[in-house]
Scaffold this motif. Structure first.
Motif, PDB file in Angstrom:
ATOM      1  N   ARG A  38       0.835  -1.202   0.000  1.00  0.00           N
ATOM      2  CA  ARG A  38       0.000   0.000   0.000  1.00  0.00           C
ATOM      3  C   ARG A  38       0.871   1.254   0.000  1.00  0.00           C
ATOM      4  NH1 ARG A  38      -4.084   2.490  -2.045  1.00  0.00           N
ATOM      5  NH2 ARG A  38      -5.090   3.974  -0.641  1.00  0.00           N
ATOM      6  N   LEU A  39       1.942   1.233   0.788  1.00  0.00           N
ATOM      7  CA  LEU A  39       2.849   2.385   0.806  1.00  0.00           C
ATOM      8  C   LEU A  39       3.507   2.572  -0.559  1.00  0.00           C
ATOM      9  CD1 LEU A  39       4.545   1.883   4.298  1.00  0.00           C
ATOM     10  CD2 LEU A  39       2.785   3.551   3.687  1.00  0.00           C
ATOM     11  N   LEU A  40       3.882   1.455  -1.190  1.00  0.00           N
ATOM     12  CA  LEU A  40       4.484   1.550  -2.513  1.00  0.00           C
ATOM     13  C   LEU A  40       3.502   2.099  -3.542  1.00  0.00           C
ATOM     14  CD1 LEU A  40       6.544  -1.778  -2.685  1.00  0.00           C
ATOM     15  CD2 LEU A  40       7.416   0.544  -2.380  1.00  0.00           C
ATOM     16  N   THR A  41       2.243   1.646  -3.455  1.00  0.00           N
ATOM     17  CA  THR A  41       1.240   2.167  -4.397  1.00  0.00           C
ATOM     18  C   THR A  41       0.988   3.652  -4.161  1.00  0.00           C
ATOM     19  OG1 THR A  41      -0.553   1.488  -2.898  1.00  0.00           O
ATOM     20  CG2 THR A  41       0.081  -0.057  -4.626  1.00  0.00           C
ATOM     21  N   GLN A  42       0.953   4.054  -2.903  1.00  0.00           N
ATOM     22  CA  GLN A  42       0.769   5.476  -2.621  1.00  0.00           C
ATOM     23  C   GLN A  42       1.941   6.294  -3.158  1.00  0.00           C
ATOM     24  OE1 GLN A  42       0.184   5.602   1.621  1.00  0.00           O
ATOM     25  NE2 GLN A  42      -2.007   5.193   1.468  1.00  0.00           N
ATOM     26  N   GLN A  43       3.177   5.765  -2.965  1.00  0.00           N
ATOM     27  CA  GLN A  43       4.337   6.481  -3.486  1.00  0.00           C
ATOM     28  C   GLN A  43       4.301   6.540  -5.011  1.00  0.00           C
ATOM     29  OE1 GLN A  43       6.723   8.082  -1.646  1.00  0.00           O
ATOM     30  NE2 GLN A  43       7.286   8.883  -3.665  1.00  0.00           N
ATOM     31  N   ALA A  44       3.919   5.411  -5.635  1.00  0.00           N
ATOM     32  CA  ALA A  44       3.825   5.398  -7.093  1.00  0.00           C
ATOM     33  C   ALA A  44       2.763   6.370  -7.583  1.00  0.00           C
ATOM     34  CB  ALA A  44       3.512   3.978  -7.579  1.00  0.00           C
ATOM     35  N   GLN A  45       1.624   6.431  -6.852  1.00  0.00           N
ATOM     36  CA  GLN A  45       0.583   7.383  -7.232  1.00  0.00           C
ATOM     37  C   GLN A  45       1.059   8.821  -7.067  1.00  0.00           C
ATOM     38  OE1 GLN A  45      -2.640   5.760  -4.706  1.00  0.00           O
ATOM     39  NE2 GLN A  45      -3.818   5.593  -6.575  1.00  0.00           N
ATOM     40  N   GLU A  46       1.777   9.076  -5.976  1.00  0.00           N
ATOM     41  CA  GLU A  46       2.314  10.424  -5.768  1.00  0.00           C
ATOM     42  C   GLU A  46       3.279  10.803  -6.885  1.00  0.00           C
ATOM     43  OE1 GLU A  46       1.679  12.780  -3.552  1.00  0.00           O
ATOM     44  OE2 GLU A  46       0.097  11.600  -2.638  1.00  0.00           O
ATOM     45  N   ASP A  47       4.160   9.850  -7.246  1.00  0.00           N
ATOM     46  CA  ASP A  47       5.094  10.120  -8.337  1.00  0.00           C
ATOM     47  C   ASP A  47       4.361  10.355  -9.644  1.00  0.00           C
ATOM     48  OD1 ASP A  47       7.066   9.733  -6.485  1.00  0.00           O
ATOM     49  OD2 ASP A  47       7.573   7.692  -7.114  1.00  0.00           O
TER      50      ASP A  47
END
Length: 552
Positions: free
Chosen positions: A322-331
């Motif tokens: 979930r943290l990775l998806t949030q970071q990917a979405q932010e990027d």
């Protein structure tokens, strides 16, 4: 390429990817728990089968040991003329019942007598005793010819004394067992009964009879029965001790005419537990042993540890994903925002270039019209100054809105600010929330400035008590109507020559707004109607929704 594709998945499926990882690990955990539990169930079934075999063997060994004692007693008493109290006590003491034979109430002797011998039996029974014991049930209550009353029962306890004098042949279940034992000349167990020793108790029990025969061949006759009474629960518990020290779930049934009758039970029995049934040959009588697994329906310790560990790992991986998806979405949002801002800047540069050209064209037109109608340099300078200030005020509004849309109320309010708070005049500004494009806001600001300047010089704002009403409404979704009305001012006459303000409103403003302007000089006051295009928020806003989402 693969790395970019994985990042794309994280962006496109921000909730599905973490959930999928959690479900995958949870499924692996569930499969592991299932495998462990399958092994545990197989082990438990094997252990249950072992215990059932051991319990059956233990019960049959108990019955065989008792049968051996009874056979020895039958041989001894059959060879003697009379069974005396001393002989019986000595025989029982040699058996050492307390040490070698648990689960039985003891060993007893019951002679077979006729009804005529009842009085002599009672005399023998009460010899040397305090109080008098009679045969029960009495012959008066239940007349009968054959009796097998209990004469001796060791060990001599208060509990066993309750049984002395009881005619066992008077009760059907006991009588059937004694008849079968006499027929087969072998130890035979009775069906389910309640021992006389129980008194008011309700515990079930059974007896094992061994007939004592006097004589041989055709001359032999029944002398009596040596027997052992058993409390079924104690008998079952003593057999279980030979198998395991743990509490077992066991039931012992008496089979009577194909019907199962519960004799004894151990442990807390459940209706849905795994069971194994074993046939038991207990002293020439068919019985049934049912052993139930002591394992609960709960998971085994190893399964519980595996489950908790698997769920913890699944939850941790889901959080990381979930943290990775949030970071990917932010990027992804950042990249999209930067691309959008770059596009906006390019478009804004073109738009500002266009608007500056339009503004300069308006300024040139104002300068040209002012120059032609000015009688002196001071008049020219003053006119130019006021009109440029009007443009500047409207530009300030556009700057505050970052060159997006501007409300009509703001444009009108800025131009009439010097007069709105003047107590000598009444200025009414009213209308719905309507947004204008930047160019249209500049044109409307010029028009309102000219109308206000004219009213301050010659109209309603030039005298005390004058009133100016500026109202607007939507004609449709794309067009708004703005009406300027003056009243309670000096009487208005039609101008003898066209001034700068009339040309500015009817030519420049009408051209910029792309709709004609109605300007009337009525006696009661000037009336002006403008049609202004309504615009949605500009696509060239610097602070777009994407910027807001990115900042948040």
């Amino acid at each position: 390429m693969r790395r970019g594709q994985r990042r794309r998945w994280l962006v496109d499926y921000p909730r599905a990817v973490p959930l999928g990882i959690f479900l995958l690990v949870a499924a692996i955990t569930a499969l592991s728990v299932f495998s462990i539990e399958s092994g545990e169930r197989a082990r438990a079934s094997a252990e249950l089968n072992r215990k059932s075999i051991s319990m059956t063997s233990a019960i049959e060994r108990r019955a065989y040991s008792n049968s051996s004692f009874l056979r020895a007693g039958a041989a001894l008493f059959g060879s003697q003329g009379e069974v005396t109290p001393e002989m019986f006590r000595q025989f029982v003491s040699e058996l050492r019942l307390d040490a070698d034979y648990r689960g039985a109430e003891g060993i007893g002797w019951a002679p077979a007598i006729g009804a005529s011998e009842a009085a002599n039996f009672e005399a023998t029974l009460n010899e040397g005793r305090i109080g008098f014991t009679r045969i029960s049930p009495s012959l008066v209550e239940s007349p009968r010819q054959q009796l097998v009353p209990i004469l001796y029962l060791q060990p001599d306890t208060l509990r066993n004394r309750r049984a002395l004098g009881y005619d066992m042949y008077s009760e059907t279940t006991r009588r059937e067992a004694m008849d079968e034992a006499q027929r087969t000349i072998r130890p035979t167990a009775s069906g389910r009964i309640t021992l006389v020793q129980e008194g008011e108790g309700e515990d079930y029990g059974f007896l094992i009879y061994m007939p004592v025969i006097d004589g041989f061949g055709a001359s032999r006759n029944l002398k009596g029965f040596i027997y052992s009474p058993f409390n079924a629960s104690q008998f079952l518990a003593s057999a279980a001790e030979l198998v395991s020290g743990d509490e077992e779930r066991v039931r012992l049934y008496d089979i009577d005419g194909g019907e199962r009758r519960l004799l004894a039970q151990m442990g807390s029995w459940t209706e849905d537990g795994e069971t194994i049934q074993r046939d038991v040959d207990l002293a020439n009588r068919d019985m049934l042993l049912v052993v139930q697994s002591a394992n609960d329906e709960t998971l085994s310790p190893l399964s519980m540890i595996t489950l908790l560990f698997g769920l913890a790992v699944a939850s941790l991986l889901m959080v990381v994903a979930r943290l990775l998806t949030q970071q990917a979405q932010e990027d992804s949002r950042s990249l999209d925002w930067f691309a959008e801002q770059n596009s906006i800047r390019n478009s804004l540069t073109r738009e500002l270039n266009h608007r500056v050209k339009n503004t300069l064209a308006n300024v040139l037109s104002i300068v040209s019209l002012t120059r032609r109608r000015a009688d002196s340099l001071d008049e020219f300078a003053t006119g130019i100054d006021n009109r440029i200030r009007a443009l500047s005020a409207t530009h300030d509004l556009l700057t505050q809105s970052e060159w997006g849309t501007t409300p009509i109320a703001s444009v009108v309010g800025v131009e009439l600010a010097p007069y709105a708070n003047d107590q000598d005049h009444t200025v009414l500004i009213e209308g719905p929330a309507v947004e204008l494009a930047p160019n249209d806001a500049l044109s409307l600001g010029l028009a309102i400035h000219e109308l206000a300047t004219n009213a301050a010089k010659y109209g309603a704002l030039s005298t005390s008590g004058g009133k100016v009403e500026i109202t607007w409404s939507l004609v449709n979704e794309q067009l708004a109507s703005i009406v300027w009305v003056e009243s309670k001012g000096p009487e208005v006459t039609l101008p003898k020559k066209r001034g700068f303000g009339i040309d500015l409103i009817e030519k420049i403003v009408a051209h910029e707004l792309r709709h004609p302007v109605e300007l009337e000089f009525l006696p009661e006051g000037v009336r002006c109607k403008l049609l202004v295009p309504v615009r949605e928020p500009s696509e060239f806003e610097l602070r777009s929704s994407s910027q807001n989402n990115h900042d948040s």
